[in-house]
Write a protein that holds these residues in place. Sequence first.
Motif, PDB file in Angstrom:
ATOM      1  N   ARG B 129      47.271  62.461  20.121  1.00 14.65           N
ATOM      2  CA  ARG B 129      47.138  61.375  21.096  1.00 14.65           C
ATOM      3  C   ARG B 129      45.856  60.613  20.789  1.00 14.65           C
ATOM      4  O   ARG B 129      44.811  61.212  20.551  1.00 14.65           O
ATOM      5  CB  ARG B 129      47.109  61.934  22.521  1.00 14.65           C
ATOM      6  N   LEU B 130      45.961  59.292  20.824  1.00 15.27           N
ATOM      7  CA  LEU B 130      44.806  58.431  20.578  1.00 15.27           C
ATOM      8  C   LEU B 130      44.291  57.893  21.904  1.00 15.27           C
ATOM      9  O   LEU B 130      45.044  57.285  22.669  1.00 15.27           O
ATOM     10  CB  LEU B 130      45.217  57.261  19.676  1.00 15.27           C
ATOM     11  N   TYR B 131      43.018  58.116  22.155  1.00 15.50           N
ATOM     12  CA  TYR B 131      42.355  57.512  23.315  1.00 15.50           C
ATOM     13  C   TYR B 131      41.402  56.426  22.819  1.00 15.50           C
ATOM     14  O   TYR B 131      40.604  56.662  21.914  1.00 15.50           O
ATOM     15  CB  TYR B 131      41.551  58.564  24.088  1.00 15.50           C
ATOM     16  N   HIS B 132      41.496  55.240  23.419  1.00 14.52           N
ATOM     17  CA  HIS B 132      40.556  54.159  23.140  1.00 14.52           C
ATOM     18  C   HIS B 132      39.311  54.350  24.021  1.00 14.52           C
ATOM     19  O   HIS B 132      39.439  54.731  25.186  1.00 14.52           O
ATOM     20  CB  HIS B 132      41.179  52.808  23.467  1.00 14.52           C
ATOM     21  N   ALA B 133      38.146  54.043  23.493  1.00  8.59           N
ATOM     22  CA  ALA B 133      36.914  54.268  24.254  1.00  8.59           C
ATOM     23  C   ALA B 133      35.940  53.089  24.177  1.00  8.59           C
ATOM     24  O   ALA B 133      35.063  52.956  25.024  1.00  8.59           O
ATOM     25  CB  ALA B 133      36.223  55.542  23.761  1.00  8.59           C
ATOM     26  N   ARG B 134      36.119  52.225  23.181  1.00 10.12           N
ATOM     27  CA  ARG B 134      35.150  51.135  22.951  1.00 10.12           C
ATOM     28  C   ARG B 134      34.975  50.240  24.171  1.00 10.12           C
ATOM     29  O   ARG B 134      33.857  49.941  24.587  1.00 10.12           O
ATOM     30  CB  ARG B 134      35.610  50.305  21.750  1.00 10.12           C
ATOM     31  N   GLU B 135      36.091  49.820  24.760  1.00  7.40           N
ATOM     32  CA  GLU B 135      36.016  48.886  25.889  1.00  7.40           C
ATOM     33  C   GLU B 135      35.617  49.578  27.189  1.00  7.40           C
ATOM     34  O   GLU B 135      35.445  48.915  28.215  1.00  7.40           O
ATOM     35  CB  GLU B 135      37.345  48.130  26.030  1.00  7.40           C
ATOM     36  N   LEU B 136      35.504  50.897  27.142  1.00  7.00           N
ATOM     37  CA  LEU B 136      34.992  51.632  28.298  1.00  7.00           C
ATOM     38  C   LEU B 136      33.471  51.765  28.226  1.00  7.00           C
ATOM     39  O   LEU B 136      32.871  52.446  29.054  1.00  7.00           O
ATOM     40  CB  LEU B 136      35.634  53.025  28.364  1.00  7.00           C
ATOM     41  N   GLY B 137      32.864  51.154  27.220  1.00  6.48           N
ATOM     42  CA  GLY B 137      31.407  51.217  27.082  1.00  6.48           C
ATOM     43  C   GLY B 137      30.913  52.560  26.582  1.00  6.48           C
ATOM     44  O   GLY B 137      29.770  52.954  26.842  1.00  6.48           O
ATOM     45  N   GLN B 138      31.768  53.271  25.841  1.00  7.24           N
ATOM     46  CA  GLN B 138      31.425  54.604  25.358  1.00  7.24           C
ATOM     47  C   GLN B 138      30.718  54.542  23.996  1.00  7.24           C
ATOM     48  O   GLN B 138      30.817  53.528  23.292  1.00  7.24           O
ATOM     49  CB  GLN B 138      32.715  55.432  25.233  1.00  7.24           C
ATOM     50  N   PRO B 139      30.047  55.637  23.608  1.00  8.47           N
ATOM     51  CA  PRO B 139      29.349  55.642  22.316  1.00  8.47           C
ATOM     52  C   PRO B 139      30.294  55.742  21.110  1.00  8.47           C
ATOM     53  O   PRO B 139      29.857  55.564  19.974  1.00  8.47           O
ATOM     54  CB  PRO B 139      28.428  56.857  22.403  1.00  8.47           C
ATOM     55  N   PHE B 140      31.559  56.062  21.334  1.00  7.28           N
ATOM     56  CA  PHE B 140      32.562  56.056  20.267  1.00  7.28           C
ATOM     57  C   PHE B 140      33.638  55.014  20.607  1.00  7.28           C
ATOM     58  O   PHE B 140      33.804  54.638  21.775  1.00  7.28           O
ATOM     59  CB  PHE B 140      33.206  57.439  20.125  1.00  7.28           C
ATOM     60  N   ASP B 141      34.373  54.573  19.575  1.00  2.26           N
ATOM     61  CA  ASP B 141      35.473  53.635  19.794  1.00  2.26           C
ATOM     62  C   ASP B 141      36.784  54.357  20.077  1.00  2.26           C
ATOM     63  O   ASP B 141      37.661  53.820  20.768  1.00  2.26           O
ATOM     64  CB  ASP B 141      35.676  52.752  18.551  1.00  2.26           C
ATOM     65  N   PHE B 142      36.939  55.546  19.494  1.00  2.00           N
ATOM     66  CA  PHE B 142      38.195  56.299  19.616  1.00  2.00           C
ATOM     67  C   PHE B 142      37.899  57.787  19.789  1.00  2.00           C
ATOM     68  O   PHE B 142      36.976  58.314  19.169  1.00  2.00           O
ATOM     69  CB  PHE B 142      39.045  56.167  18.334  1.00  2.00           C
ATOM     70  N   LEU B 143      38.703  58.442  20.619  1.00  2.00           N
ATOM     71  CA  LEU B 143      38.741  59.900  20.676  1.00  2.00           C
ATOM     72  C   LEU B 143      40.142  60.289  20.208  1.00  2.00           C
ATOM     73  O   LEU B 143      41.132  59.973  20.874  1.00  2.00           O
ATOM     74  CB  LEU B 143      38.504  60.405  22.102  1.00  2.00           C
ATOM     75  N   THR B 144      40.224  60.915  19.047  1.00  2.00           N
ATOM     76  CA  THR B 144      41.530  61.305  18.517  1.00  2.00           C
ATOM     77  C   THR B 144      41.708  62.794  18.747  1.00  2.00           C
ATOM     78  O   THR B 144      40.814  63.596  18.465  1.00  2.00           O
ATOM     79  CB  THR B 144      41.650  60.954  17.019  1.00  2.00           C
ATOM     80  N   TYR B 145      42.879  63.143  19.271  1.00  2.00           N
ATOM     81  CA  TYR B 145      43.098  64.511  19.756  1.00  2.00           C
ATOM     82  C   TYR B 145      44.366  65.060  19.115  1.00  2.00           C
ATOM     83  O   TYR B 145      45.388  64.356  19.057  1.00  2.00           O
ATOM     84  CB  TYR B 145      43.223  64.444  21.278  1.00  2.00           C
ATOM     85  N   PHE B 146      44.309  66.284  18.624  1.00  2.00           N
ATOM     86  CA  PHE B 146      45.416  66.885  17.868  1.00  2.00           C
ATOM     87  C   PHE B 146      45.680  68.321  18.329  1.00  2.00           C
ATOM     88  O   PHE B 146      44.741  69.045  18.651  1.00  2.00           O
ATOM     89  CB  PHE B 146      45.059  66.935  16.369  1.00  2.00           C
ATOM     90  N   GLU B 147      46.951  68.711  18.294  1.00  2.00           N
ATOM     91  CA  GLU B 147      47.340  70.097  18.574  1.00  2.00           C
ATOM     92  C   GLU B 147      48.358  70.536  17.521  1.00  2.00           C
ATOM     93  O   GLU B 147      49.303  69.785  17.223  1.00  2.00           O
ATOM     94  CB  GLU B 147      48.006  70.213  19.956  1.00  2.00           C
ATOM     95  N   PHE B 148      48.192  71.767  17.014  1.00  2.00           N
ATOM     96  CA  PHE B 148      49.121  72.260  15.987  1.00  2.00           C
ATOM     97  C   PHE B 148      49.061  73.789  15.950  1.00  2.00           C
ATOM     98  O   PHE B 148      48.107  74.401  16.459  1.00  2.00           O
ATOM     99  CB  PHE B 148      48.792  71.660  14.610  1.00  2.00           C
TER     100      PHE B 148
END
Lengths: 182, 182
Positions: B129-148
Amino acid sequence: MAPPIMVTMAAGREGEWRIDTLRTITGEPLLAAARLAVLPGRHPSTDGAVWSLLGSTGAPRYTTQSEQAALVAVQPELGRAQATSGAMIALRKNDAWWSLAADQRRKIFEEDARHIAMSMRFLPAIARRLYHARELGQPFDFLTYFEFAPEHAAAFDELLAQLRASVEWRYVEREVELRLSR
Amino acid sequence: MAPPIMVTMAAGREGEWRIDTLRTITGEPLLAAARLAVLPGRHPSTDGAVWSLLGSTGAPRYTTQSEQAALVAVQPELGRAQATSGAMIALRKNDAWWSLAADQRRKIFEEDARHIAMSMRFLPAIARRLYHARELGQPFDFLTYFEFAPEHAAAFDELLAQLRASVEWRYVEREVELRLSR
């Protein structure tokens, strides 16, 4: 590309803009108020605010390199002294829009609605800024903000009429228009 | 298209995931912690958190209709019982990336980096799942999350190696990788 600019649009008794009219075009209304404050950053609770909405600028979703170059050449800055009229239009698009893939949204936005090409005709008279709000968990997807001189109000009305007649606008499920002066 | 899903990734002493490794690939590091909590919604201050990051899902920026259909056909849900391994990779791209127009970003993302086509080879083994973070004023642009499942860890390493060798990754200016188990 500057970092995202966050904004709080707070309607109440204070703020640089007088709200001349508040008109609900589609969907649930917003409450009437006397003034609109356009505040940099996030202001979760503004004293005396009737409502407040949060938005953030961000990288354009659909604009191509040639369109961007054309826009940069003619689009004015916000804050011009003669631009004493303004508008804030809050928009939400429906599930059908957000279910479309990026290329389908781009096609409707520009090939069908001619959103950029048609809007270009109103530059540099009308300065504008688009704030994204959907991913901030807000009740609207976009806060669109405009500044222009009073003599360009008719041109602004024409721009709105053309956009609202477009294919893109069939996907708009909530729209509230504030006309402003300062 | 479901409404945006907001997430708080909080590193500290609590949370469903054990942080097995925390590795800074590029740029400023994140502090080490024992566990990662993946919490629905916005949690501005989480007790005992060493750091916490906010993200939101949103409409895919570059995926075409045919790519989206291909993805939907093979991509697994999060939360599978056998998926006891995970990863959270926080990314920020540089000003050069964010100065590009939408069509230029799309070209690098898929035509040059083959981001979707190449990642498809690792489905359905790896849920993401890809979470966008840039427009939330966060220090990262994306939080990428994986399960396997643990037996797919080598495939996940291969996916990361291919992405990091891509043209797209030349625009990454900050990257921190957490490997997780539960």
